[in-house]
Design an enzyme around this catalytic site. Structure first.
Site, PDB file in Angstrom:
ATOM      1  N   GLY A  12      -8.620 -31.976  11.880  1.00  0.00           N
ATOM      2  CA  GLY A  12      -7.643 -33.046  11.704  1.00  0.00           C
ATOM      3  C   GLY A  12      -6.213 -32.621  11.487  1.00  0.00           C
ATOM      4  N   ASN A  14      -3.925 -32.381  13.761  1.00  0.00           N
ATOM      5  CA  ASN A  14      -3.082 -33.305  14.545  1.00  0.00           C
ATOM      6  C   ASN A  14      -3.002 -34.669  13.854  1.00  0.00           C
ATOM      7  OD1 ASN A  14      -2.106 -32.227  17.329  1.00  0.00           O
ATOM      8  ND2 ASN A  14      -4.116 -31.325  17.016  1.00  0.00           N
ATOM      9  N   LEU A  91     -13.692 -34.637  20.296  1.00  0.00           N
ATOM     10  CA  LEU A  91     -14.552 -33.999  21.309  1.00  0.00           C
ATOM     11  C   LEU A  91     -15.575 -34.974  21.865  1.00  0.00           C
ATOM     12  CD1 LEU A  91     -15.042 -30.518  19.612  1.00  0.00           C
ATOM     13  CD2 LEU A  91     -13.418 -31.198  21.409  1.00  0.00           C
ATOM     14  N   ILE A  94     -15.090 -40.514  25.860  1.00  0.00           N
ATOM     15  CA  ILE A  94     -14.730 -41.930  25.707  1.00  0.00           C
ATOM     16  C   ILE A  94     -15.381 -42.708  26.845  1.00  0.00           C
ATOM     17  CG2 ILE A  94     -12.824 -43.582  25.568  1.00  0.00           C
ATOM     18  CD1 ILE A  94     -13.016 -41.436  23.261  1.00  0.00           C
ATOM     19  N   ASN A 108      -4.200 -38.425  24.506  1.00  0.00           N
ATOM     20  CA  ASN A 108      -4.947 -37.240  24.080  1.00  0.00           C
ATOM     21  C   ASN A 108      -3.985 -36.064  23.976  1.00  0.00           C
ATOM     22  OD1 ASN A 108      -7.333 -35.594  23.578  1.00  0.00           O
ATOM     23  ND2 ASN A 108      -7.054 -34.772  25.645  1.00  0.00           N
ATOM     24  N   HIS A 110      -3.973 -31.958  24.506  1.00  0.00           N
ATOM     25  CA  HIS A 110      -4.772 -30.859  25.053  1.00  0.00           C
ATOM     26  C   HIS A 110      -3.992 -29.561  24.835  1.00  0.00           C
ATOM     27  CE1 HIS A 110      -7.754 -28.811  27.489  1.00  0.00           C
ATOM     28  NE2 HIS A 110      -6.757 -28.192  28.089  1.00  0.00           N
ATOM     29  N   ASP A 151      -8.976 -34.730  31.011  1.00  0.00           N
ATOM     30  CA  ASP A 151      -7.618 -34.161  30.991  1.00  0.00           C
ATOM     31  C   ASP A 151      -6.860 -34.453  32.289  1.00  0.00           C
ATOM     32  OD1 ASP A 151      -9.156 -31.232  29.558  1.00  0.00           O
ATOM     33  OD2 ASP A 151      -8.415 -33.037  28.549  1.00  0.00           O
TER      34      ASP A 151
HETATM   35  C1  GRF Z   1      -6.681 -28.552  18.674  1.00  0.00           C
HETATM   36  O1  GRF Z   1      -6.546 -27.312  19.317  1.00  0.00           O
HETATM   37  C2  GRF Z   1      -6.403 -29.659  19.655  1.00  0.00           C
HETATM   38  O2  GRF Z   1      -5.523 -29.285  20.683  1.00  0.00           O
HETATM   39  C3  GRF Z   1      -7.720 -29.919  20.250  1.00  0.00           C
HETATM   40  O3  GRF Z   1      -8.621 -29.833  19.136  1.00  0.00           O
HETATM   41  C4  GRF Z   1      -8.145 -28.778  18.282  1.00  0.00           C
HETATM   42  C5  GRF Z   1      -8.333 -29.144  16.820  1.00  0.00           C
HETATM   43  O4  GRF Z   1      -7.467 -30.166  16.519  1.00  0.00           O
HETATM   44  N1  GRF Z   1      -7.744 -31.198  20.924  1.00  0.00           N
HETATM   45  P1  GRF Z   1      -7.381 -30.801  15.016  1.00  0.00           P
HETATM   46  O5  GRF Z   1      -6.974 -29.695  14.069  1.00  0.00           O
HETATM   47  O6  GRF Z   1      -8.767 -31.318  14.666  1.00  0.00           O
HETATM   48  O7  GRF Z   1      -6.346 -31.860  15.143  1.00  0.00           O
END
Ligand code: GRF
Length: 207
Positions: A12, A14, A91, A94, A108, A110, A151
């Site tokens: 989490g 992001n 992950l 959808i 999203n 990436h 993607d």
């Molecule tokens: C990150 O590298 C992001 O780019 C990918 O998942 C990884 C973990 O993201 N989509 P987070 O720390 O759970 O946000």
């Protein structure tokens, strides 16, 4: 006020960048209605709890059929009354019915410069392992709208990051997060919340 649902599966970071951006006022006109995780123990749910944001566990594994899960997810999103769905380290696949219902309302992040190192099987550390194996000198992150592919939706923002000589996949992943992911995803949300971009014939245009 744009209500958003943030879909997560892991640490989490992001999500945290979005929470912090709203608190700091760099993301405006936006409210996180809920965080939805397909992993019960995702630390992202703990981040939501600490921020006072409702955390919801929803996984296809808990439903007898894909159709039942899709129905439940759509009902949950309708109840949350969201205008944007943010996949932040998500992950989970959808369902196409959700992509259709929320056309150009799902984004999203990436961890590469699409179209490099993306598509089926390219997620998390694997992306950076492949970039190092290929010997690229520049990588980065891409924020894009989600369509039925992997993607493949219209690109909103990209940000380049230098690859350093002694990089390991873990070091590179961290740099891409810090210098790219945590910047372009919040920027995309703020732009969408303030009507600064639109998709015309599959390409993002900025007002
Ligand atoms: C990150 O590298 C992001 O780019 C990918 O998942 C990884 C973990 O993201 N989509 P987070 O720390 O759970 O946000």
């Amino acid at each position: 006020m744009l209500r958003i649902a943030v879909l997560v599966s892991g640490g989490g970071t992001n999500l945290q960048a979005i929470i912090d951006g709203i608190a700091a006022g760099t993301i405006t006109n936006t409210q996180i209605a809920a965080v939805i995780s397909n992993k019960k123990d995702a630390f992202a749910l703990e981040r939501a709890r600490r921020a006072g944001i409702p955390g919801i566990y929803m996984s296809p594994r808990e439903y007898d059929t894909k159709e039942a899960f899709t129905k439940a997810l759509l009902a949950q999103l309708e109840e949350l009354d969201v205008g944007l769905i943010v996949l932040a380290g998500c992950l989970m696949l959808i369902p196409p019915e959700v992509v259709e219902r929320y056309r150009y309302q799902i984004i999203n992040i990436h961890p590469s410069l699409i179209p490099s190192f993306c598509g089926k099987g390219f997620y998390g550390l694997k992306v950076h392992e492949e970039a190092l194996k290929r010997g690229v000198k520049v990588t980065g992150a891409t924020c894009h709208f989600v369509d039925e592919g992997t993607d493949t939706g219209p690109i909103i923002y990209q940000k380049a990051v230098e690859v350093e000589p002694d990089d390991t996949p873990e070091i590179l992943q961290r740099r891409v997060m810090e210098q790219a992911e945590w910047i372009i995803m919040p920027k995309a949300i703020d732009d969408i919340a303030n009507h600064r971009l639109q998709v015309i014939e599959g390409t993002v245009h900025y007002k």
